[in-house]
Design a protein around this motif. Structure first.
Motif, PDB file in Angstrom:
ATOM      1  N   ILE A 212       0.832  -1.202   0.000  1.00  0.00           N
ATOM      2  CA  ILE A 212       0.000   0.000   0.000  1.00  0.00           C
ATOM      3  C   ILE A 212       0.868   1.254   0.000  1.00  0.00           C
ATOM      4  O   ILE A 212       0.585   2.237  -0.700  1.00  0.00           O
ATOM      5  CB  ILE A 212      -0.924   0.004   1.227  1.00  0.00           C
TER       6      ILE A 212
ATOM      7  N   THR B 155      -6.201  -1.715  -3.043  1.00  0.00           N
ATOM      8  CA  THR B 155      -6.340  -2.855  -2.134  1.00  0.00           C
ATOM      9  C   THR B 155      -6.319  -4.170  -2.898  1.00  0.00           C
ATOM     10  O   THR B 155      -5.781  -5.180  -2.417  1.00  0.00           O
ATOM     11  CB  THR B 155      -7.630  -2.717  -1.315  1.00  0.00           C
TER      12      THR B 155
ATOM     13  N   LYS C  18      -2.853  -5.316  -3.463  1.00  0.00           N
ATOM     14  CA  LYS C  18      -2.328  -5.892  -2.225  1.00  0.00           C
ATOM     15  C   LYS C  18      -2.843  -7.305  -2.021  1.00  0.00           C
ATOM     16  O   LYS C  18      -2.094  -8.223  -1.670  1.00  0.00           O
ATOM     17  CB  LYS C  18      -2.714  -4.982  -1.057  1.00  0.00           C
TER      18      LYS C  18
ATOM     19  N   GLU D   3      -7.583  -3.287   4.370  1.00  0.00           N
ATOM     20  CA  GLU D   3      -8.694  -3.811   3.576  1.00  0.00           C
ATOM     21  C   GLU D   3      -9.639  -2.716   3.083  1.00  0.00           C
ATOM     22  O   GLU D   3     -10.678  -3.008   2.485  1.00  0.00           O
ATOM     23  CB  GLU D   3      -9.479  -4.839   4.395  1.00  0.00           C
TER      24      GLU D   3
ATOM     25  N   GLU E 235     -11.587  -0.214   0.918  1.00  0.00           N
ATOM     26  CA  GLU E 235     -11.861  -0.086  -0.510  1.00  0.00           C
ATOM     27  C   GLU E 235     -12.324   1.319  -0.877  1.00  0.00           C
ATOM     28  O   GLU E 235     -12.464   1.634  -2.063  1.00  0.00           O
ATOM     29  CB  GLU E 235     -12.895  -1.123  -0.945  1.00  0.00           C
TER      30      GLU E 235
END
Length: 473
Positions: free
Chosen positions: A62, A93, A96, A177, A179
Motif C-alpha cells: 500500500i 487494495t 495488495k 482492507e 476499498e
C-alpha cells in the motif's frame, strides 16, 4: 437410557508441535521436517503469520501505491504535464490482495513439499506437551509434541478509553482492507504503524490527523530524527496533535467520530470519519491453557523465556513477539536460527545480537547500533559524522534530497551506530551494518571504491566529513 460416555481422543504423536505459523515458527517447521522429523503446525487463521498477510509486506504494498501517487502529485517537477489524477482505493487494495494470495500459496506449497502437517484450528494446552485443537468443522484433535514451540505473536492493543471499543476503530488489519478512502482519518499513536499508514493515506487523498501522547513523534529516537519526521509530515499536510491524551471517543468509525483529548491541561475535540488505533501491541496468550503446561508469563503478559528462548516448562520454547522479542520479522527469523541450532546441540542465545530497523515512511528512517541519546546516557565516547542527504549526489538526480545520515565512531575507529533519514535509508543502513558485522573501521568505507552515482557512495562523503561532536569519558 443412560447417556453415552464421551469418546476419548487418542493423541497424535509428533517430534515437534508448533502453535502459530509466523516467521520463526514456519522456518523451524520446514527445516526440521526436511530433516525427517514429524512436525505439526497449528495455525488459527493466517497461514505464514502476520507478515505476509496483515503486516509488513501488505503495508509496504500500500505504501508503494502511495509513493506512486506522490509522483503524480509532483509530475510538473519532473517536466510532466498532468491534468490531475484520481485514486481507486479498491484497485489499490486489490493489488495488495493479489500479492497476499500469491504469498499464501507459496507457504501452502512449502508445507506440502516439506511434509509438515498444517492443522488449521485453535490450539490450547490440556497438559504438559499435550494440546487440543478445535477444528473449523467443530471436531477436535489432540496432538502431543516431544518439543513444543509457541509463536502466536501479538495483536493491536485497543486502550480502555470510554467509547473507543464501541466506535469500532480500525487496526492495521482493517486499514489494509479499505476499498474507499477515509475522508478524515484520525490516527491514535505516533509510532511506526501509525506513521506509515498516516503518510500513505494522506498521499492517497485522505485528510489525516495524528494524536500522540508524547511531546514528539518517534519520541525514543534522537531529537533530529523526530524533528525531521515532524517537518516532513507538516509539509505533507498531516495534522500533528502532540502531548495529547485521549479521554473519550464517540460515534462509529467509518461514518463519523469525535475524539475528546486533553492537551496542556485543556479538553479539546477533533472530528473525523475513521479512527486507526496504533498505540501498541498485546501478546496473544489468552485461552491457551499455558498454566496447564507450566508456562509462565511476564508482567507485560509475554511468555517468559531465557536467552535460549526456553520457557519455564521443560520441552517448551517460544519465539517472536509473544516471547517479548523486538517486534521485527527479521528478529523472529533469527529466533528460528537460535532454536534450529540449539535443537541440534548448539548453544546460541538472543543476547548481544544486532537489531536493525527501518521505518518505511518516505523517506525512510533506518538505524543500527548505538544512537546519540543512548551514547550520552551511557557516557560512551564517540565522534559524530553527519551530512545532509543532499551531499549524496545520487539524491539530487532523484529529487529526493530530504534528510541526513550520521554515524557514531569510537576511539578505536569502530562504527558504533548509524542512522539515516533519507531515500532508501534501509538499504544504506544495511551496507553499514555489514561493515559493522565485519568489524571494519570507518576508514574502510571512507577509502572504498563505490560505484558513482549510487546512494551507497554517500558513505564515502559521510566518513570523509569532519566530526562535529565528541562525548568525552
Amino acid at each position: 437410557m443412560a447417556a453415552a460416555a464421551p469418546q476419548s481422543i487418542t493423541p497424535e504423536e509428533y517430534d515437534l508441535v508448533i502453535i502459530g505459523s509466523g516467521e520463526g515458527s514456519k522456518y523451524l517447521a520446514w527445516t526440521l521436517a526436511k530433516q525427517g522429523q514429524r512436525v505439526a503446525m497449528i495455525e488459527r487463521k493466517w497461514i505464514g503469520g502476520s507478515c505476509p498477510n496483515i503486516a509488513c509486506l501488505p503495508s509496504k504494498n500500500i505504501i508503494h501505491s502511495a509513493k506512486v501517487a506522490s509522483y503524480f502529485a509532483r509530475a510538473a517537477e519532473f517536466g510532466i504535464e498532468s491534468q490531475g489524477h484520481t485514486i481507486d482505493m479498491a484497485t489499490v487494495t486489490g493489488r495488495k490482495r493479489k500479492m497476499v494470495k500469491e504469498l499464501v500459496d507459496i507457504h501452502v506449497r512449502n508445507y506440502e513439499t516439506t511434509g509438515v502437517e498444517l492443522i488449521l484450528g485453535q490450539g490450547h494446552f490440556i497438559g504438559p506437551g499435550l494440546l487440543e485443537v478445535y477444528m473449523a468443522d467443530g471436531s477436535k484433535r489432540q496432538v502431543r509434541g516431544e518439543k513444543v514451540v509457541i509463536g502466536t505473536g501479538t495483536r493491536a492493543s485497543v486502550d480502555k478509553i470510554p467509547g473507543l471499543a464501541v466506535a469500532n476503530p480500525l487496526t492495521h488489519i482493517e486499514a489494509l482492507e479499505l476499498e474507499t478512502l477515509p475522508v478524515h482519518l484520525i490516527v491514535l499513536g505516533g509510532g511506526y504503524i501509525g506513521l506509515e499508514f498516516a503518510q500513505a493515506m494522506r498521499r492517497l487523498g485522505s485528510r489525516v490527523s495524528i494524536l500522540e501522547r508524547n511531546a514528539n513523534l518517534l519520541h525514543r529516537e534522537d531529537p533530529d530524527v523526530s524533528a525531521g519526521i515532524e517537518t516532513l509530515f507538516h509539509d505533507e499536510g498531516i495534522d500533528l496533535v502532540l502531548n495529547a491524551t485521549v479521554e473519550e471517543a464517540s460515534g462509529v468509525s467509518g461514518d463519523s467520530v469525535i475524539i475528546t483529548y486533553k492537551q496542556n491541561g485543556q479538553n479539546k475535540t477533533i472530528e473525523g470519519t475513521h479512527i486507526l488505533v496504533a498505540t501498541g501491541r498485546t501478546p496473544n496468550t489468552e485461552g491457551m491453557g499455558l498454566e496447564l503446561a507450566g508456562v509462565e508469563l511476564t508482567a507485560s503478559g509475554h511468555i517468559k523465556v531465557n536467552e535460549k528462548l526456553e520457557t519455564t516448562a521443560p520441552g517448551v520454547w517460544a519465539n517472536g513477539e509473544v516471547a517479548g522479542q523486538p517486534q521485527f520479522t527479521h528478529i523472529a527469523f533469527d529466533d528460528f536460527r537460535i532454536l534450529r541450532d540449539n535443537f541440534a546441540g548448539g548453544n546460541r542465545v538472543t543476547t548481544g545480537r544486532q537489531v536493525p530497523y527501518a521505518l518505511f515512511t518516505d523517506p525512510e528512517v533506518a538505524h543500527i547500533g548505538l544512537s546519540e541519546t543512548e551514547a550520552r546516557k551511557k557516557n560512551i565516547p564517540y565522534r559524530l559524522f553527519k551530512i545532509p542527504m543532499a551531499a549524496d549526489l545520487r539524491t539530487r538526480t532523484l529529487s529526493e534530497t530530504r534528510g541526513f545520515m550520521k554515524a557514531l565512531v569510537g576511539e578505536d575507529d569502530s562504527i558504533l551506530g548509524f542512522t539515516v533519514f533519507g531515500v532508501d535509508g534501509g538499504e544504506i543502513m544495511s551496507a553499514v551494518q555489514i561493515a559493522m558485522l565485519g568489524r571494519l573501521p570507518y576508514t574502510a568505507l571512507r577509502e572504498a571504491i563505490l560505484t558513482h552515482p549510487t546512494l551507497m557512495e554517500g558513505l564515502i562523503v559521510l566518513f570523509s566529513s569532519v566530526p562535529t561532536s565528541m562525548i568525552e569519558k
